[in-house]
Design a protein around this motif. Structure first.
Motif, PDB file in Angstrom:
ATOM      1  N   ILE A 141       0.850  -1.206   0.000  1.00 48.16           N
ATOM      2  CA  ILE A 141       0.000   0.000   0.000  1.00 48.16           C
ATOM      3  C   ILE A 141       0.878   1.247   0.000  1.00 48.16           C
ATOM      4  O   ILE A 141       0.629   2.211  -0.717  1.00 48.16           O
ATOM      5  CB  ILE A 141      -0.959  -0.017   1.211  1.00 48.16           C
ATOM      6  N   GLY A 142       1.962   1.173   0.795  1.00 49.19           N
ATOM      7  CA  GLY A 142       2.880   2.315   0.843  1.00 49.19           C
ATOM      8  C   GLY A 142       3.462   2.621  -0.532  1.00 49.19           C
ATOM      9  O   GLY A 142       3.510   3.768  -0.964  1.00 49.19           O
ATOM     10  N   GLN A 163       0.771   4.044  -2.795  1.00 44.62           N
ATOM     11  CA  GLN A 163       0.451   5.424  -2.422  1.00 44.62           C
ATOM     12  C   GLN A 163       1.562   6.366  -2.886  1.00 44.62           C
ATOM     13  O   GLN A 163       1.299   7.405  -3.489  1.00 44.62           O
ATOM     14  CB  GLN A 163       0.304   5.493  -0.901  1.00 44.62           C
ATOM     15  N   GLN A 164       2.815   5.950  -2.641  1.00 43.11           N
ATOM     16  CA  GLN A 164       3.942   6.802  -3.026  1.00 43.11           C
ATOM     17  C   GLN A 164       3.976   7.010  -4.533  1.00 43.11           C
ATOM     18  O   GLN A 164       4.200   8.123  -5.013  1.00 43.11           O
ATOM     19  CB  GLN A 164       5.249   6.153  -2.541  1.00 43.11           C
ATOM     20  N   LEU A 179       1.510   6.856  -6.600  1.00 44.20           N
ATOM     21  CA  LEU A 179       0.403   7.721  -7.020  1.00 44.20           C
ATOM     22  C   LEU A 179       0.712   9.186  -6.732  1.00 44.20           C
ATOM     23  O   LEU A 179       0.574  10.047  -7.606  1.00 44.20           O
ATOM     24  CB  LEU A 179      -0.891   7.327  -6.292  1.00 44.20           C
ATOM     25  N   THR A 180       1.174   9.464  -5.505  1.00 45.88           N
ATOM     26  CA  THR A 180       1.430  10.862  -5.169  1.00 45.88           C
ATOM     27  C   THR A 180       2.596  11.409  -5.981  1.00 45.88           C
ATOM     28  O   THR A 180       2.556  12.534  -6.452  1.00 45.88           O
ATOM     29  CB  THR A 180       1.744  11.037  -3.677  1.00 45.88           C
ATOM     30  N   VAL A 223      -1.043  14.616   0.602  1.00 48.94           N
ATOM     31  CA  VAL A 223      -1.142  13.391   1.398  1.00 48.94           C
ATOM     32  C   VAL A 223      -1.011  13.717   2.880  1.00 48.94           C
ATOM     33  O   VAL A 223      -1.803  13.257   3.706  1.00 48.94           O
ATOM     34  CB  VAL A 223      -0.043  12.399   0.980  1.00 48.94           C
ATOM     35  N   ARG A 246      -3.879  13.002   5.606  1.00 50.86           N
ATOM     36  CA  ARG A 246      -3.646  12.038   6.679  1.00 50.86           C
ATOM     37  C   ARG A 246      -3.767  12.723   8.045  1.00 50.86           C
ATOM     38  O   ARG A 246      -4.478  12.244   8.930  1.00 50.86           O
ATOM     39  CB  ARG A 246      -2.245  11.445   6.507  1.00 50.86           C
TER      40      ARG A 246
END
Ligand code: ADP
Length: 588
Positions: A36-37, A40-41, A43-44, A99, A103
């Motif tokens: 997931i990390g 997410q990374q 994508l951002t 992000v 968060r």
């Protein structure tokens, strides 16, 4: 949870399968979290980098359309720095901010709800000091914004200095005037200014962190003080109080993070201001919404009562001071200090005044006059590097301002005194004028320009790299290359600024013959320095102080006397016979 299950159930109950399952779940969870990390990374990062990509492209596209006014007034290093360093400087904010905000805001909201549910009185006390977080952040944010603007300016200054000094011309100047140590000292000053600003930026963030940490400690202290009394009065249990204090830490941590992000964003805002200063600059030479099409050009050119004065350079708030002059590091003050008033134009007056003349299709017009008369300016107005202030310039009867700039320029080629070449091989430099030309067309153009033989004699022929701005070629070679480039474009209109520097007889003859071929059948506007050009012109326009003082053919002008006769006497009378003799000699 898994750990609890292992300790409380699997081990005491001796359930081996459950143990394996739970251990497997622990590993699986770690793997899932890891993935997931990564997702997410990625994508951002691609969202943030995508934004920078668009920004950079838009900036380049916009700058490509700026007029000469901008490029003559701005140091190239400064422009490069804004496209490069400034866009990179907003990188971390562009990729991480959203992000972090999302968060931390979630954590903040969840914690606040949990706290309210637990004890609303204590929550109010805890929230009371939240405004305290904001105040220092605002102040630090403002400082950070100023520092960030100064840092980017300092960066631009350094880049501009570098690109000037570490360039063929600049380094030659430096060596011949023995300025190596002095320049090294200046570089150190620029560099020092940048270092100090970067250090200050880093430290100011740390100050904020320190202040916020103190506030973060004040909150729990207050809670223990108030809650402690409640526990003493037995209105609350000790466990409750400890749990609440723990929650409070969870409230302040994202808050501190958010404030840090706020300060980072303030720094980025200053950089965005610099980027948008360029993006918001209007185009000096703009097209009408519905320009008239002009696919084919006959080449009749008319200047009708044209007035023109050079516009002052664009006033940029964040611009690096122009020129090579030394600027001490403390001058990197506030932007207001840096934005010096634009230097006044040399004589504050017209570069062209009431200029009128006509060129019939296919004819050659020679512009003659003392230096500063406005000849070059005329050649700038024809391709619309600038638009006139009054009067109009026409091509085949159309006002140039009614035409599409790109289409207009597609009909024009320019051969200037200074031949600009890219640091690429000869072929690439030639094909820049016409990327779809065939090898044969290219060679034909080079033959006509008397440069083919020279190129094929080079060890790598057309693949020879010409060096930065063509420094590896002689003046005559560069000129002929530039003529070949113009021939390849095959324009209807030719603008020619003959080189003033005299070449040796052979070179001169080669260039001359090449130019003759280039001008054949094209409407030509020539800033003439050569006798033969003047003698062969269909019309000579004599200029002085921005005005047309006379025009006609050589013999007419000469018999009429006046400025032309004077100029001619000074420049050519002595060489007339010699030159004529030389030409007959070489053409034999
Ligand atoms: P010529 O080509 O006849 O030597 P120019 O057309 O280059 O003359 O220059 C005409 C006048 O315009 C000169 O006084 C010159 O100083 C001025 N000038 C030229 N370029 C600029 C510029 N970019 N900004 C302001 N003034 C300029």
């Amino acid at each position: 949870f898994a750990v609890a299950m292992i300790l409380d159930r699997a081990i005491p109950e001796g359930d081996g399968t459950l143990l394996t399952l739970l251990v497997g779940a622990m590993v699986g969870l770690a793997v899932a979290i890891g993935f997931i990390g990564v997702v997410q990374q990625s994508l951002t990062a691609s969202a943030g980098q995508g934004m920078l990509f668009d920004l950079r492209n838009e900036l380049f596209g916009h700058l490509q359309r700026m007029s000469l006014r901008f490029f003559t007034a701005t140091r190239s290093g400064e422009i490069v720095s804004r496209v490069n360093n400034d866009v990179s400087a907003v990188q971390s904010v562009a990729t991480n901010t959203l992000v972090t905000i999302a968060r931390d805001a979630c954590t903040l909201a969840a914690t606040a709800v949990a706290m309210l549910a637990m004890n609303w009185r204590l929550t109010i006390i805890a929230v009371m000091i939240v405004p305290l977080f904001y105040l220092p952040s605002r102040i630090v944010g403002r400082i950070r914004r100023r520092l960030s603007a100064q840092t980017q300016q300092s960066h631009a200054s350094l880049t501009a200095f570098l690109s000037e000094r570490l360039h063929v011309g600049g380094s030659m100047l430096m060596q011949i005037y023995g300025r190596r140590d002095a320049d090294a000292g200046q570089f150190k000053d620029h560099s020092r200014a940048l270092r100090n600003l970067n250090v200050r930026q880093a430290v100011v963030g740390r100050w904020l962190f320190m202040i916020l940490s103190i506030f973060s400690a004040v909150g729990p202290a207050l809670i223990f003080w108030y809650g402690g009394h409640q526990v003493m009065r037995e209105q609350m249990t000790l466990g409750h109080l400890v749990a609440f204090a723990a929650l409070l830490t969870m409230l302040y941590r994202p808050l501190t993070q958010l404030m840090t992000v706020y300060v980072d964003v303030q720094g980025a805002v200053a950089v965005f201001e610099r980027i948008f200063e360029y993006l918001d600059m209007p185009r000096d030479v703009a097209d009408r919404p519905d320009p008239a099409p002009l696919p084919v050009v006959r080449g009749r050119i008319g200047f009708e009562h044209v007035d023109f004065s050079y516009p002052p350079p664009p006033a940029l708030l964040h611009a690096v001071a122009p020129g090579l002059s030394y600027r001490p590091p403390q001058a990197t003050g506030s932007p207001e200090q840096i934005a010096a008033p634009p230097p006044a134009a040399p004589d504050n007056g017209f570069a062209l005044r009431d200029v009128s003349f006509q060129i019939e299709p296919g004819r050659r017009v020679a512009l003659v006059g003392p230096s500063g008369a406005g000849k070059t300016t005329i050649t700038y107005l024809l391709p619309r590097f600038y638009d006139p202030d009054a009067g109009r310039i026409t091509l085949d009867g159309h006002d140039l301002r009614d035409l599409d700039q790109d289409e207009l320029r597609s009909h024009i080629a320019m051969v200037t005194q200074e031949t600009f070449l890219f640091h690429a091989n000869i072929r690439e430099n030639l094909l820049y004028a016409r990327p779809d030309a065939t090898e044969r067309q290219m060679i034909e153009a080079c033959r006509a320009a008397n440069i083919h033989r020279f190129i094929t004699d080079l060890p790598e022929g057309y693949d020879t790299i010409v060096g930065e701005r063509g420094f590896r070629l002689s003046g005559g070679e560069k000129q002929r290359l530039s003529i070949a480039r113009a021939l390849l474009k095959d324009p209807s209109i030719l603008i020619l600024d003959e080189a003033t520097s005299s070449l040796d007889a052979t070179s001169e003859h080669l260039v001359q013959a090449a130019l003759g071929r280039l001008m054949e059948g094209r409407t030509s506007l020539i800033i003439a320095h050569r006798l033969s050009t003047i003698l062969n012109a269909d019309q000579i326009v004599v200029m002085q102080s921005g005005q047309v003082v006379d025009s006609g053919r050589h013999e007419e002008l000469l018999t009429r006397g006046g400025l032309y006769a004077d100029l001619f006497q000074k420049q050519f009378a002595g060489v007339l016979e010699h030159n004529g003799a030389a030409q007959t000699a070489t053409s034999r």
